[in-house]
Design a protein around this motif. Structure first.
Motif, PDB file in Angstrom:
ATOM      1  N   GLN A 151     -19.798 -21.447-103.179  1.00 11.58           N
ATOM      2  CA  GLN A 151     -19.226 -22.226-102.086  1.00 11.58           C
ATOM      3  C   GLN A 151     -20.003 -21.965-100.811  1.00 11.58           C
ATOM      4  N   LEU A 152     -20.228 -23.027-100.054  1.00 13.30           N
ATOM      5  CA  LEU A 152     -20.852 -22.950 -98.745  1.00 13.30           C
ATOM      6  C   LEU A 152     -19.886 -23.577 -97.745  1.00 13.30           C
ATOM      7  N   VAL A 153     -19.622 -22.881 -96.666  1.00 16.79           N
ATOM      8  CA  VAL A 153     -18.688 -23.370 -95.664  1.00 16.79           C
ATOM      9  C   VAL A 153     -19.339 -23.303 -94.290  1.00 16.79           C
ATOM     10  N   GLU A 154     -19.513 -24.468 -93.664  1.00 16.46           N
ATOM     11  CA  GLU A 154     -20.105 -24.538 -92.333  1.00 16.46           C
ATOM     12  C   GLU A 154     -19.026 -24.386 -91.267  1.00 16.46           C
ATOM     13  N   SER A 155     -19.455 -23.887 -90.117  1.00 14.17           N
ATOM     14  CA  SER A 155     -18.584 -23.806 -88.947  1.00 14.17           C
ATOM     15  C   SER A 155     -19.459 -23.832 -87.698  1.00 14.17           C
ATOM     16  N   GLY A 156     -18.819 -24.012 -86.562  1.00 11.88           N
ATOM     17  CA  GLY A 156     -19.547 -23.953 -85.306  1.00 11.88           C
ATOM     18  C   GLY A 156     -19.847 -25.294 -84.673  1.00 11.88           C
TER      19      GLY A 156
ATOM     20  N   GLY B  68     -19.059 -28.979 -82.848  1.00 10.27           N
ATOM     21  CA  GLY B  68     -18.218 -29.305 -81.712  1.00 10.27           C
ATOM     22  C   GLY B  68     -18.866 -30.345 -80.843  1.00 10.27           C
ATOM     23  N   SER B  69     -18.311 -30.512 -79.649  1.00  6.26           N
ATOM     24  CA  SER B  69     -18.820 -31.490 -78.697  1.00  6.26           C
ATOM     25  C   SER B  69     -19.364 -30.770 -77.479  1.00  6.26           C
ATOM     26  N   VAL B  70     -20.602 -31.072 -77.132  1.00  9.30           N
ATOM     27  CA  VAL B  70     -21.219 -30.504 -75.935  1.00  9.30           C
ATOM     28  C   VAL B  70     -22.007 -31.594 -75.223  1.00  9.30           C
ATOM     29  N   GLN B  71     -22.333 -31.325 -73.972  1.00  6.23           N
ATOM     30  CA  GLN B  71     -23.152 -32.262 -73.210  1.00  6.23           C
ATOM     31  C   GLN B  71     -24.629 -32.062 -73.532  1.00  6.23           C
ATOM     32  N   ALA B  72     -25.387 -33.091 -73.299  1.00  4.44           N
ATOM     33  CA  ALA B  72     -26.832 -32.998 -73.488  1.00  4.44           C
ATOM     34  C   ALA B  72     -27.391 -31.823 -72.691  1.00  4.44           C
ATOM     35  N   GLY B  73     -28.310 -31.115 -73.305  1.00  2.00           N
ATOM     36  CA  GLY B  73     -28.889 -29.930 -72.687  1.00  2.00           C
ATOM     37  C   GLY B  73     -28.204 -28.644 -73.090  1.00  2.00           C
ATOM     38  N   GLY B  74     -27.042 -28.766 -73.707  1.00  2.00           N
ATOM     39  CA  GLY B  74     -26.285 -27.591 -74.110  1.00  2.00           C
ATOM     40  C   GLY B  74     -26.764 -27.007 -75.421  1.00  2.00           C
ATOM     41  N   SER B  75     -26.018 -25.998 -75.890  1.00  2.00           N
ATOM     42  CA  SER B  75     -26.382 -25.281 -77.109  1.00  2.00           C
ATOM     43  C   SER B  75     -25.170 -25.132 -78.018  1.00  2.00           C
ATOM     44  N   LEU B  76     -25.457 -25.025 -79.301  1.00  2.00           N
ATOM     45  CA  LEU B  76     -24.454 -24.699 -80.306  1.00  2.00           C
ATOM     46  C   LEU B  76     -25.111 -23.824 -81.360  1.00  2.00           C
ATOM     47  N   ARG B  77     -24.318 -22.984 -81.994  1.00  6.04           N
ATOM     48  CA  ARG B  77     -24.813 -22.225 -83.135  1.00  6.04           C
ATOM     49  C   ARG B  77     -23.931 -22.529 -84.330  1.00  6.04           C
ATOM     50  N   LEU B  78     -24.534 -23.101 -85.342  1.00  4.60           N
ATOM     51  CA  LEU B  78     -23.835 -23.373 -86.581  1.00  4.60           C
ATOM     52  C   LEU B  78     -23.968 -22.182 -87.516  1.00  4.60           C
ATOM     53  N   SER B  79     -22.903 -21.939 -88.276  1.00  2.00           N
ATOM     54  CA  SER B  79     -22.915 -20.890 -89.289  1.00  2.00           C
ATOM     55  C   SER B  79     -22.577 -21.496 -90.646  1.00  2.00           C
ATOM     56  N   CYS B  80     -23.083 -20.879 -91.682  1.00  2.00           N
ATOM     57  CA  CYS B  80     -22.802 -21.311 -93.046  1.00  2.00           C
ATOM     58  C   CYS B  80     -22.589 -20.055 -93.887  1.00  2.00           C
ATOM     59  N   THR B  81     -21.378 -19.867 -94.342  1.00  2.00           N
ATOM     60  CA  THR B  81     -21.046 -18.682 -95.125  1.00  2.00           C
ATOM     61  C   THR B  81     -21.094 -19.010 -96.607  1.00  2.00           C
ATOM     62  N   LEU B  82     -21.835 -18.199 -97.350  1.00  2.00           N
ATOM     63  CA  LEU B  82     -22.000 -18.399 -98.787  1.00  2.00           C
ATOM     64  C   LEU B  82     -21.103 -17.437 -99.549  1.00  2.00           C
ATOM     65  N   SER B  83     -20.497 -17.926-100.608  1.00  4.83           N
ATOM     66  CA  SER B  83     -19.739 -17.059-101.501  1.00  4.83           C
ATOM     67  C   SER B  83     -20.058 -17.431-102.939  1.00  4.83           C
ATOM     68  N   GLY B  84     -19.995 -16.446-103.813  1.00  7.68           N
ATOM     69  CA  GLY B  84     -20.277 -16.692-105.211  1.00  7.68           C
ATOM     70  C   GLY B  84     -21.748 -16.927-105.505  1.00  7.68           C
TER      71      GLY B  84
ATOM     72  N   TYR C 102     -26.692 -26.596-104.016  1.00  5.23           N
ATOM     73  CA  TYR C 102     -25.345 -26.313-103.523  1.00  5.23           C
ATOM     74  C   TYR C 102     -25.218 -26.803-102.087  1.00  5.23           C
ATOM     75  N   TRP C 103     -24.056 -27.368-101.785  1.00  9.42           N
ATOM     76  CA  TRP C 103     -23.838 -27.981-100.473  1.00  9.42           C
ATOM     77  C   TRP C 103     -22.495 -27.590 -99.886  1.00  9.42           C
ATOM     78  N   GLY C 104     -22.477 -27.469 -98.559  1.00  8.85           N
ATOM     79  CA  GLY C 104     -21.216 -27.370 -97.858  1.00  8.85           C
ATOM     80  C   GLY C 104     -20.678 -28.758 -97.571  1.00  8.85           C
ATOM     81  N   LYS C 105     -19.499 -28.804 -96.956  1.00  8.61           N
ATOM     82  CA  LYS C 105     -18.860 -30.094 -96.676  1.00  8.61           C
ATOM     83  C   LYS C 105     -19.231 -30.647 -95.314  1.00  8.61           C
ATOM     84  N   GLY C 106     -19.896 -29.845 -94.509  1.00  6.79           N
ATOM     85  CA  GLY C 106     -20.399 -30.349 -93.242  1.00  6.79           C
ATOM     86  C   GLY C 106     -19.544 -29.981 -92.049  1.00  6.79           C
ATOM     87  N   THR C 107     -20.196 -29.989 -90.885  1.00  7.00           N
ATOM     88  CA  THR C 107     -19.508 -29.763 -89.619  1.00  7.00           C
ATOM     89  C   THR C 107     -20.067 -30.767 -88.609  1.00  7.00           C
ATOM     90  N   LEU C 108     -19.190 -31.364 -87.817  1.00  3.55           N
ATOM     91  CA  LEU C 108     -19.579 -32.440 -86.911  1.00  3.55           C
ATOM     92  C   LEU C 108     -20.089 -31.897 -85.588  1.00  3.55           C
TER      93      LEU C 108
END
Length: 126
Positions: free
Chosen positions: A3-8, A10-26, A115-121
């Protein structure tokens, strides 16, 4: 079961930053390819970045210099640091993994990954 599960996302303004995470199990680490892909509304899925356990990292031209893929194997987690975000980065972001001696080219949009996660927007406003 892998299983792969993404998180992180969200909505930000242009120029901003985000960090996505993907946790693997199994998942059993051998010779591995991990990747981030995205699909914008009305568009095909595209490759963003891949990282192989041999140290090879490849970025799409559209994110080069702005995004960084990394992993913390002790936590079975894959990351995508996204800086200087643009409205055109808006998409659902997916993480993926496969066993093997190479990573499929980003131009294939993730075909060949096992293997794929379900995605994060991620939504970037101007």
């Amino acid at each position: 079961e892998v299983q792969l599960v993404e998180s992180g996302g969200g909505s930000v303004q242009a120029g901003g930053s985000l960090r996505l995470s993907c946790t693997l199990s199994g998942y059993t680490y051998t010779s591995d390819c991990f990747g981030w892909y995205r699909q914008a509304p009305g568009k095909e899925r595209e490759g963003v970045a891949t990282m192989h356990s041999d140290g090879t990292i490849v970025y799409a031209d559209s994110v080069k210099g702005r995004f960084t893929i990394s992993e913390d194997r002790t936590k079975s987690t894959l990351f995508l640091q996204m800086n200087s975000l643009k409205p055109e980065d808006t998409a659902i972001y997916y993480c993926a993994a496969k066993d093997g001696w190479y990573c499929p080219s980003l131009k294939y949009g993730g075909r060949g990954m096992d293997y794929w996660g379900k995605g994060t927007l991620v939504t970037i406003s101007s």
